[in-house]
Design a protein around this motif. Structure first.
Motif, mmCIF file in Angstrom:
data_model
loop_
_atom_site.group_PDB
_atom_site.id
_atom_site.type_symbol
_atom_site.label_atom_id
_atom_site.label_comp_id
_atom_site.label_asym_id
_atom_site.label_seq_id
_atom_site.Cartn_x
_atom_site.Cartn_y
_atom_site.Cartn_z
ATOM 1 N N UNK A 1 0.838 -1.196 0.000
ATOM 2 C CA UNK A 1 0.000 0.000 0.000
ATOM 3 C C UNK A 1 0.883 1.260 0.000
ATOM 4 N N UNK A 2 0.314 2.353 -0.517
ATOM 5 C CA UNK A 2 0.984 3.647 -0.399
ATOM 6 C C UNK A 2 0.916 4.111 1.055
ATOM 7 N N UNK A 3 1.830 5.000 1.425
ATOM 8 C CA UNK A 3 1.870 5.512 2.802
ATOM 9 C C UNK A 3 0.559 6.203 3.186
ATOM 10 N N UNK A 4 -0.045 6.913 2.246
ATOM 11 C CA UNK A 4 -1.304 7.608 2.570
ATOM 12 C C UNK A 4 -2.434 6.632 2.829
ATOM 13 N N UNK A 5 -2.245 5.360 2.412
ATOM 14 C CA UNK A 5 -3.260 4.329 2.655
ATOM 15 C C UNK A 5 -2.835 3.400 3.782
ATOM 16 N N UNK A 6 -1.777 3.801 4.529
ATOM 17 C CA UNK A 6 -1.349 3.013 5.678
ATOM 18 C C UNK A 6 -0.145 2.142 5.433
ATOM 19 N N UNK A 7 0.441 2.206 4.261
ATOM 20 C CA UNK A 7 1.603 1.382 3.952
ATOM 21 C C UNK A 7 2.895 1.964 4.500
ATOM 22 N N UNK A 8 3.981 1.177 4.383
ATOM 23 C CA UNK A 8 5.297 1.630 4.831
ATOM 24 C C UNK A 8 5.997 2.406 3.712
ATOM 25 N N UNK A 9 7.140 3.007 4.069
ATOM 26 C CA UNK A 9 7.930 3.749 3.077
ATOM 27 C C UNK A 9 8.379 2.827 1.946
ATOM 28 N N UNK A 10 8.832 1.602 2.308
ATOM 29 C CA UNK A 10 9.313 0.666 1.291
ATOM 30 C C UNK A 10 8.199 0.256 0.329
ATOM 31 N N UNK A 11 7.023 0.021 0.866
ATOM 32 C CA UNK A 11 5.881 -0.313 0.006
ATOM 33 C C UNK A 11 5.592 0.841 -0.956
ATOM 34 N N UNK A 12 5.559 2.036 -0.395
ATOM 35 C CA UNK A 12 5.254 3.230 -1.180
ATOM 36 C C UNK A 12 6.245 3.394 -2.321
ATOM 37 N N UNK A 13 7.533 3.271 -1.999
ATOM 38 C CA UNK A 13 8.578 3.456 -3.011
ATOM 39 C C UNK A 13 8.498 2.385 -4.095
#
Length: 727
Positions: free
Chosen positions: A466-478
């Motif tokens: 998930x993206x960070x704005x959806x609750x994900x971590x930085x690594x997921x977002x990137x």
């Protein structure tokens, strides 16, 4: 009785490394044109026979052998070198050692082979890798190969550093780097009475570099008097560099002829009709020079049976009023001409560009448009070579463009590759720009491909990033951002290969253009193997600030207001979801990088040009950035070197880029640094921390002293009346 004047031809050639037939044709054209203009001396660029950019091909005996073959064919034409000295640049083996040479010919004879004395070695240049500098004095016998002997009718010629003594004047040669070294050969030549210096050069374009080159040449001819003739190559001869012509004739510190930096012409000649009495008068009134001249050790000489001065129908050259290009004009013309050379020599049908609506891709699109405009203007001037090249590229034998859009529509495909994170504004800007320049444009959504790739990961791992704005971590977002960027690269190459097929055009392909600027490369602020991965990149050596100025300049040149609009927009990658009304979710490049593009420019110049490591860079920036506290400067320097070092590996696969800035990041050719770093920089950063603490301690003491002084002053004021009463 009519007075005789020196008639000198400085020739600009667009050569191509190892393309011996092409290079020979250009050399012959330049000699013929020089003769028609009445010249008695023809000067060509450095290594014009083989092309300057042969690099490790200079190790091959074939390169030298074919160079002699070309020279033999030139000398074999009886009328070509008759009554004109031809100064030709080529590689020559002498005693099993390779030298970068000027071969001086007259009347089908070789008068002298003059090797280069000082080699360019650093940054873009590796001459000392292939060639040896000539360090011996005097002249030696050079025995010609039997096939050359049969053509010229001579067994040997002279090899070494010498003066050419003509019937009415003396001439000497320099080669490129010899103009740039602190102790130039032209100084001693001039003191020995040489009146004309000839410099055949291979000098590449770099922003603002022409100012330096002009300064060196005018200084060379003003300090000692004399005529200085400079011939430079033009164009891309096979690499990242573009040779920017500017061939010129200078006398006694003034410019009398100057070739344009950027143009599609294959061969151009600048003619200098000069009165050598002006040189003699200038020198005669320079008493201190005459004292040095009397002490000068004489050079060996080679006799040339020719009058350099002649009665001519040409008027004497008048001093040229210089109108040098500003950086945005250089950017608007240099990379487009590099693209033109690459396009017409690669066999491609045109270019493909992922057009995002941002400043970088818009700059590339505008450069393609300006390339078309420059080619059109050249055709209108009568350049048949450019017209033939264009017809061959578009596969239309009778094509004659009326507008630059006629050219763009046939050679340029653009595409807006959108995702759910793309903005409406960038879409509209991309469409407006594509319509304005006339490219074949596609609006394509790539969410389906993106979702499929994420789906593959979900099936394999059972996890949904998930993206960070959806609750994900930085690594997921990137990771999710990088997928979008890499999908664009895959789609771009698919389009580049198949769009010509969809139009029913058989054969050929489109070159994918990169859109990563030098700042992003320096910081590593780009996805590896995304749209920064392409076939060639015209803006890879240009910083963001200059690109924005170029967009504004080209908005007027191309009559496209949307370019100025794009220049004013805040840079954003548009790879993360943006929640309307939540400023924190807006993805802005400078915020995400933690530094501005202007700051990145400064980091780049200090790192490469000033050769600064973290500590010396910090110490310099303490004075360059007085508006920032030492701690904030330290944080920015540390952040830069951390991201520079973790992303340095990206430079090993960087798209071949047009070289424009002296702090280029190209790992393979220009910026030779490792790509695996200790990113902690422990010793370097700890020294910075010590200095910051010293500054803060000193500042604290100043504040404390100031407070105490203020307290004493306040106390003194309150006791003042009492002291006054005591008095």
């Amino acid at each position: 009785m009519h007075k005789k004047y020196a008639v000198l031809a400085s020739c600009t050639l667009n050569q191509w490394a190892l393309s011996f037939a092409h290079n020979k044709s250009n050399i012959i054209k330049s000699i013929e044109l020089s003769k028609r203009l009445g010249a008695t001396y023809r000067l060509g660029p450095e290594l014009e026979v083989s092309g300057y950019g042969c690099e490790d091909h200079f190790f091959e005996l074939d390169t030298v052998k074919h160079s002699w073959q070309v020279l033999g064919e030139i000398l074999g034409q009886q009328e070509l070198t008759k009554d004109i000295i031809c100064d030709i640049g080529m590689p020559v083996h002498f005693k099993n050692t390779l030298y970068n040479c000027r071969v001086i010919c007259l009347n089908q004879k070789i008068l002298l082979i003059r090797p280069k004395l000082y080699l360019a070695a650093g940054n873009n240049y590796r001459e000392s890798r292939w060639f040896t500098a000539w360090v011996r004095e005097g002249l030696e016998d050079f025995y010609l190969a039997p096939e050359i002997q049969a053509i010229v009718g001579q067994k040997s010629t002279k090899f070494g550093n010498a003066i050419i003594r003509c019937n009415d004047t003396t001439i000497a040669c320099e080669t490129c780097e010899e103009l740039w070294v602190p102790k130039n050969p032209h100084v001693d030549y001039g003191l020995d009475g040489v009146e004309i210096i000839m410099n055949g050069s291979g000098s590449h374009h770099e922003l603002r570099k022409l100012h330096t080159r002009l300064g060196l040449i005018t200084s060379a001819s003003s300090r000692n008097g004399g005529v200085y003739v400079y011939a430079n190559a033009r164009g891309c001869d096979g690499g990242r560099m573009y040779f920017d012509a500017s061939s010129m004739v200078c006398m006694n510190g003034k410019i009398y002829a100057l070739e344009d930096q950027f143009a599609p012409e294959e061969v151009s000649v600048q003619l200098g009709v000069m009165d050598l009495d002006e040189v003699r008068s200038y020198r005669g009134g320079f008493n201190s020079r005459c004292v040095q001249s009397a002490k000068q050790k004489p050079f060996p000489t080679v006799e040339a049976e020719i009058d350099i001065c002649k009665i001519t129908e040409h008027s004497l050259n008048k001093e040229v009023k210089l109108n040098l290009l500003i950086p945005e004009q250089e950017i608007a013309m240099g990379p487009p001409m590099w693209l033109w050379d690459y396009l017409r020599r690669s066999g491609a049908r045109g270019f493909f560009l992922p057009l995002s609506g941002g400043a970088d891709s818009a700059s590339v699109a505008a450069m393609v448009a300006n390339m078309a405009q420059m080619v059109l203007k050249s055709i209108e001037r009568g350049n048949q070579d450019a017209l033939m090249d264009l017809r061959r590229i578009v596969r239309e034998d009778d094509f004659t463009p009326k507008t630059y859009q006629d050219i763009v529509s046939r050679i340029f495909v653009t595409s807006y590759l959108s995702t759910k994170n793309s903005g409406k504004e960038t879409l509209e800007r991309a469409e407006t720009l594509a319509k304005g320049i006339g490219s074949l444009h596609y609006n394509m959504g790539i969410d389906e491909a993106y979702d499929s790739i994420v789906g593959i990961f979900q099936k394999a791992t059972g996890k949904t990033p998930q993206f960070e704005v959806h609750g994900g971590t930085y690594n997921e977002d990137l990771a999710l951002q990088n997928i979008q960027a890499r999908v664009r690269m895959v789609v771009s190459y698919l389009m580049a290969q198949l769009v010509p097929w969809t139009q029913g055009k058989q054969g050929g392909f489109l070159l994918v253009l990169g859109t990563s600027n030098i700042c992003e490369s320096l910081r590593g602020y780009m996805t590896k193997y995304d749209c920064s991965s392409a076939d060639i990149n015209p803006i890879g050596g240009i910083n963001k600030s200059d690109l924005k100025k170029t967009l504004i300049y080209l908005s007027h040149e191309l009559k496209l207001p949307v370019l100025a609009e794009i220049a004013g927009a805040k840079p954003t990658a548009e790879l993360r979801p943006f929640i309307e009304g939540d400023v924190k979710t807006q993805q802005l490049d400078e915020v995400e990088m933690g530094m501005s593009y202007d700051e990145l420019d400064e980091f780049g110049r200090l790192r490469k040009i000033s050769r600064s490591g973290p500590l010396s860079m910090f110490e310099r920036l303490l004075f360059n950035w007085p508006h920032l506290s030492p701690r904030l400067v330290a944080e920015k320097v540390k952040r830069f070197f951390f991201y520079y070092s973790i992303n340095r590996h990206k430079m090993t696969v960087l798209t071949p880029s047009y070289h424009a800035e002296a702090y280029g990041t190209d790992d393979n050719r220009f910026d030779l640094r490792q790509f695996l770093y200790d990113t902690k920089w422990e010793v370097q950063f700890s020294e910075i921390d010590k200095i910051v603490m010293e500054y803060e301690k000193e500042q604290a003491m100043k504040v404390k002293g100031s407070d105490e002084g203020q307290n004493r002053k306040s106390a003194g004021e309150s006791e003042g009346p009492k002291e006054h009463q005591k008095l």
